[in-house]
Scaffold this motif. Structure first.
Motif, PDB file in Angstrom:
ATOM      1  N   THR A   9       0.933  -1.676   0.056  1.00  0.00           N
ATOM      2  CA  THR A   9       0.252  -0.158   0.127  1.00  0.00           C
ATOM      3  C   THR A   9       0.865   0.724  -0.038  1.00  0.00           C
ATOM      4  N   ARG A  10       1.857   1.347  -0.192  1.00  0.00           N
ATOM      5  CA  ARG A  10       2.923   2.512   0.305  1.00  0.00           C
ATOM      6  C   ARG A  10       3.213   2.687  -1.301  1.00  0.00           C
ATOM      7  N   ASN A  11       3.102   3.659  -1.806  1.00  0.00           N
ATOM      8  CA  ASN A  11       3.771   4.050  -2.956  1.00  0.00           C
ATOM      9  C   ASN A  11       4.762   4.041  -3.407  1.00  0.00           C
ATOM     10  N   ASN A  12       5.299   4.483  -2.439  1.00  0.00           N
ATOM     11  CA  ASN A  12       7.137   4.928  -1.970  1.00  0.00           C
ATOM     12  C   ASN A  12       7.975   3.720  -2.506  1.00  0.00           C
ATOM     13  N   GLN A  13       7.273   2.253  -1.932  1.00  0.00           N
ATOM     14  CA  GLN A  13       8.360   0.587  -1.395  1.00  0.00           C
ATOM     15  C   GLN A  13       9.376   0.896  -2.414  1.00  0.00           C
ATOM     16  N   ASP A  14       9.322   0.837  -3.637  1.00  0.00           N
ATOM     17  CA  ASP A  14       9.405   0.342  -5.154  1.00  0.00           C
ATOM     18  C   ASP A  14      10.833   1.609  -4.796  1.00  0.00           C
ATOM     19  N   ILE A  15      10.663   2.929  -4.662  1.00  0.00           N
ATOM     20  CA  ILE A  15      12.124   3.642  -4.486  1.00  0.00           C
ATOM     21  C   ILE A  15      12.831   3.530  -3.391  1.00  0.00           C
ATOM     22  N   ARG A  16      12.567   2.785  -2.246  1.00  0.00           N
ATOM     23  CA  ARG A  16      12.567   3.144  -1.262  1.00  0.00           C
ATOM     24  C   ARG A  16      14.241   1.546  -1.218  1.00  0.00           C
ATOM     25  N   ASN A  17      12.927   0.370  -2.572  1.00  0.00           N
ATOM     26  CA  ASN A  17      13.963  -0.442  -2.468  1.00  0.00           C
ATOM     27  C   ASN A  17      15.167  -0.073  -3.451  1.00  0.00           C
ATOM     28  N   LYS A  18      15.693   0.374  -4.098  1.00  0.00           N
ATOM     29  CA  LYS A  18      16.281   0.997  -4.846  1.00  0.00           C
ATOM     30  C   LYS A  18      17.670   1.403  -4.593  1.00  0.00           C
ATOM     31  N   LEU A 188      12.113  13.893  15.569  1.00  0.00           N
ATOM     32  CA  LEU A 188      12.165  14.721  14.667  1.00  0.00           C
ATOM     33  C   LEU A 188      10.648  14.834  14.263  1.00  0.00           C
ATOM     34  N   GLY A 189      10.305  13.066  14.316  1.00  0.00           N
ATOM     35  CA  GLY A 189       9.398  12.398  13.876  1.00  0.00           C
ATOM     36  C   GLY A 189       8.843  12.732  11.655  1.00  0.00           C
ATOM     37  N   ASN A 190       7.403  12.838  11.478  1.00  0.00           N
ATOM     38  CA  ASN A 190       7.058  13.043   9.936  1.00  0.00           C
ATOM     39  C   ASN A 190       6.552  14.957   9.817  1.00  0.00           C
ATOM     40  N   ILE A 191       7.489  15.235   9.274  1.00  0.00           N
ATOM     41  CA  ILE A 191       7.455  16.558   8.905  1.00  0.00           C
ATOM     42  C   ILE A 191       6.708  16.917   7.960  1.00  0.00           C
ATOM     43  N   CYS A 272       8.864   4.363  12.731  1.00  0.00           N
ATOM     44  CA  CYS A 272       8.421   4.601  11.283  1.00  0.00           C
ATOM     45  C   CYS A 272       7.680   4.281  11.404  1.00  0.00           C
ATOM     46  N   LYS A 273       6.991   2.799  10.677  1.00  0.00           N
ATOM     47  CA  LYS A 273       6.027   2.645  10.063  1.00  0.00           C
ATOM     48  C   LYS A 273       4.193   2.887  10.988  1.00  0.00           C
ATOM     49  N   HIS A 275       4.168   5.741  12.318  1.00  0.00           N
ATOM     50  CA  HIS A 275       4.040   7.228  11.604  1.00  0.00           C
ATOM     51  C   HIS A 275       4.220   7.407  10.613  1.00  0.00           C
ATOM     52  N   ARG A 276       4.341   6.851   9.900  1.00  0.00           N
ATOM     53  CA  ARG A 276       4.553   6.793   8.144  1.00  0.00           C
ATOM     54  C   ARG A 276       5.163   7.095   7.621  1.00  0.00           C
ATOM     55  N   MET A 277       6.305   7.351   8.054  1.00  0.00           N
ATOM     56  CA  MET A 277       7.919   7.815   7.686  1.00  0.00           C
ATOM     57  C   MET A 277       8.470   6.575   7.185  1.00  0.00           C
ATOM     58  N   PRO A 278       8.671   6.132   6.197  1.00  0.00           N
ATOM     59  CA  PRO A 278       9.739   5.517   5.006  1.00  0.00           C
ATOM     60  C   PRO A 278      10.727   5.892   5.170  1.00  0.00           C
ATOM     61  N   VAL A 279      11.185   4.597   5.632  1.00  0.00           N
ATOM     62  CA  VAL A 279      12.827   5.048   6.804  1.00  0.00           C
ATOM     63  C   VAL A 279      13.954   4.035   5.732  1.00  0.00           C
ATOM     64  N   ILE A 280      14.807   4.240   5.809  1.00  0.00           N
ATOM     65  CA  ILE A 280      15.953   3.986   5.000  1.00  0.00           C
ATOM     66  C   ILE A 280      17.434   4.620   5.968  1.00  0.00           C
ATOM     67  N   CYS A 281      18.675   3.006   6.367  1.00  0.00           N
ATOM     68  CA  CYS A 281      19.636   3.165   7.005  1.00  0.00           C
ATOM     69  C   CYS A 281      20.820   3.361   5.811  1.00  0.00           C
ATOM     70  N   THR A 282      21.159   4.408   5.835  1.00  0.00           N
ATOM     71  CA  THR A 282      22.113   5.498   5.373  1.00  0.00           C
ATOM     72  C   THR A 282      23.962   5.049   5.769  1.00  0.00           C
ATOM     73  N   GLU A 283      23.778   5.075   6.907  1.00  0.00           N
ATOM     74  CA  GLU A 283      24.943   4.432   7.432  1.00  0.00           C
ATOM     75  C   GLU A 283      25.156   3.725   8.434  1.00  0.00           C
ATOM     76  N   ALA A 284      25.591   2.526   7.958  1.00  0.00           N
ATOM     77  CA  ALA A 284      26.052   1.665   9.593  1.00  0.00           C
ATOM     78  C   ALA A 284      27.685   1.085   9.188  1.00  0.00           C
TER      79      ALA A 284
END
Length: 342
Positions: A9-18, A188-191, A272-273, A275-284
């Protein structure tokens, strides 16, 4: 490793997967080298190496302040050309790309002026990529802010909205203050800006991931720490060496294990789920000063846990102080297992 299907149902899922199976390519933020030297670097061959290693996305930190024309907020055209070149190579190799504003000068004292500079710089970059590859090129608006949380939330919302007026479709990545900590992402929450991905950086336990680092004011002067924790393998330390890291050292048996790491990550993903905040880890990642066996163990846990939690992940970094490569220049086994399809 197969990409996540996620919530349909999340329309941003495809881009997150990229932006999964990724690694940071450290180059254009090297403030200790001259900008002219950086602009002459062969980034194409680096991108080829990353691709050949099996990664499918790149995060490219850029120290924009290094590349401004004198006494202005105008980005040197040579840098714009290098970024275009990087994208062209990524596109050819089917690599997704995150371009990140690194080493900015935003503080609690100058934020109203500095945020205008950030917007001016991003508008030039955004204009150069207008209409190009909205599904696999995103902009990470500001790396590791350190402002107080109220100021940062106000500023990052202001920046995102200002840029959104120029381009309604580009995805932006934003995170919390205190160096993009997971705790501050919650604060921060959802902006409430369209097309936003929310990021966090994860280096816990810090005593392990940054052991031997010379830029942490003595907090990481204990080395040869085992991961996971094993009492018999803990290094002997003098009282003098232990003092700067005493609290972390005492907590280490409780934190240097897979369950602690998973609990910490699961908590922010749950938030994040909700509060409808599609999340990504950009550093680890983990510093190369750690023994290779323990680096491998840690990266195996991080990649496995984040995969299980359906969080796209970009490791720090490819070939610098936190390199994900082993002594033979190949991805560590823990990383290689993550990259393999399955």
């Amino acid at each position: 490793m197969a990409h996540y299907t996620g919530d349909p149902t999340r329309n941003n899922q495809d881009i997150r997967n990229k932006f999964n199976d990724g690694v940071n390519l450290s180059l254009y933020e090297h403030y200790w080298e001259s900008p002219d030297t950086l602009l002459k670097a062969d980034i194409a061959s680096k991108l080829e190496a990353v691709h050949n290693a099996g990664f499918t996305s790149i995060r490219l930190p850029v120290g924009y302040d290094l590349f401004l024309q004198p006494h202005s907020y105008i980005v040197r055209p040579e840098l714009i050309d290098r970024l275009k070149e990087a994208w062209a190579v990524c596109s050819r190799l089917h690599l997704s790309l995150v371009i990140t504003y690194h080493y900015g000068k935003l503080t609690n004292d100058n934020d109203l002026e500095e945020r205008e500079k950030i917007i001016t710089i991003w508008k030039q970059v955004q204009n150069a990529f207008q209409g190009i590859s909205y599904d696999s090129l995103v902009f990470n608006l500001y790396n590791e802010p350190t402002l107080n949380r109220d100021s940062w939330k106000r500023d990052v919302t202001y920046i995102a909205k200002a840029l959104r007026k120029q381009d309604p479709s580009r995805y932006y990545i934003v995170g919390g203050t205190n160096y993009n900590s997971i705790d501050e992402l919650r604060e921060l929450g959802n902006i409430n800006v369209e097309n936003i991905l929310y990021e966090f950086h994860f280096y816990e336990p810090f005593l392990f991931t940054h052991q031997g680092a010379d830029w942490t004011d003595g907090k990481t002067n204990i080395t040869n720490l085992p991961y996971p924790y094993k009492r018999k393998e803990m290094p002997q330390v003098s009282n003098e060496a232990k003092k700067p890291s005493a609290d972390d050292y005492e907590r280490y048996p409780d934190e240097a294990n897979r369950q602690f790491v998973r609990d910490r990550l699961k908590d922010i993903v749950k938030y994040c789920k909700k509060h409808r905040m599609p999340v990504i880890c950009t550093e680890a990642g983990v510093i190369t000063a750690a023994p290779e066996q323990y680096r491998n163990n840690y990266l195996q846990d991080i990649t496995t846990i984040l995969y299980e939690l359906a969080v796209p992940t970009i490791l720090w970094d490819y070939d610098q102080k936190f390199s994900v490569l082993n002594g033979q220049g190949k991805p560590l086994n823990g990383v290689l297992n993550w990259l393999k399809p399955g």
